[in-house]
Design an enzyme around this catalytic site. Structure first.
Site, mmCIF file in Angstrom:
data_model
loop_
_atom_site.group_PDB
_atom_site.id
_atom_site.type_symbol
_atom_site.label_atom_id
_atom_site.label_comp_id
_atom_site.label_asym_id
_atom_site.label_seq_id
_atom_site.Cartn_x
_atom_site.Cartn_y
_atom_site.Cartn_z
ATOM 1 C CG ASP A 203 -1.960 -1.081 1.201
ATOM 2 O OD1 ASP A 203 -2.460 -1.371 0.100
ATOM 3 O OD2 ASP A 203 -2.278 -1.631 2.261
ATOM 4 C CG ASP B 187 -6.706 -1.383 -1.466
ATOM 5 O OD1 ASP B 187 -7.052 -2.572 -1.568
ATOM 6 O OD2 ASP B 187 -5.718 -1.016 -0.798
#
Length: 198
Positions: free
Chosen positions: A143, A177
């Site tokens: 991420d 995401d």
């Protein structure tokens, strides 16, 4: 929307997702960040589980999560093929394709990253390392997008949270995401167009 266009959308999302993850993984040490704007940073973390680092406890928690994701992607893929075959709304097909691409992007990390990268804790990771940090199906999801738009103490008069420290927006996420969130958003906002009544 044709199956070919849906495949193209999925391929583009996966391509951008994996390029961005590999770049960050091989150019940032874990926890390192670059400030782009006051409200936007590239901040490298690795996510062991789901959103906000939530994970299934136990020795086999990560494996269970990865296998569940793989089955979920097969289910989403079937839903996509069925929606295209039945000529459903473009809104629905785009939404499913984005959700599929996002789920597949994070699965790639979980399945492969543990065996192709070495550790990012103290050094830049190298791809196809002879000393990988994990095993098959136990990779960590990369991420990097961080939007700490506002941080401070909430007014004392607010119920429940008054006077407490608060940050908006504290999640750190990736392209996959974003694709999932956008797909779900399309289904919620354009619900009547995605699921028209005949």
């Amino acid at each position: 929307m044709s199956l070919r266009k849906a495949y193209l959308l999925i391929f583009l999302v996966l391509l951008v997702d994996q390029i961005s993850k590999i770049y960050v993984k091989t150019n940032f040490i874990l926890g390192e960040e670059v400030q782009v704007f006051n409200w936007f940073k590239i901040h490298f973390i690795e996510n062991e589980g789901m959103a906000w680092g939530t994970k299934i406890p136990g020795e086999y928690g990560k494996l269970i999560l990865t296998v569940f994701r793989i089955f979920a992607v097969f289910g989403i893929g079937y839903w996509l093929a069925d929606a295209i075959k039945k000529r459903h709304s473009t809104y629905l097909i785009v939404a499913i394709a984005l959700i599929f691409a996002g789920a597949a992007g994070n699965i790639l990390d979980s399945v492969f990253y543990g065996v192709i990268f070495d550790d990012s804790t103290h050094n830049l990771a190298t791809i196809f390392s002879p000393t990988p940090y994990g095993t098959w199906f136990h990779g960590l999801v990369v991420d990097m997008f961080y939007f700490p738009i506002w941080e401070g103490n909430l007014p004392a008069w607010m119920p429940v949270f008054g006077g407490k420290h608060f940050m908006f927006f504290n999640a750190i996420f990736n392209v996959a995401d974003m694709a999932i969130s956008t797909g779900v958003g399309i289904l919620l906002v354009f619900n009547k167009r995605a699921f028209p009544k005949h």
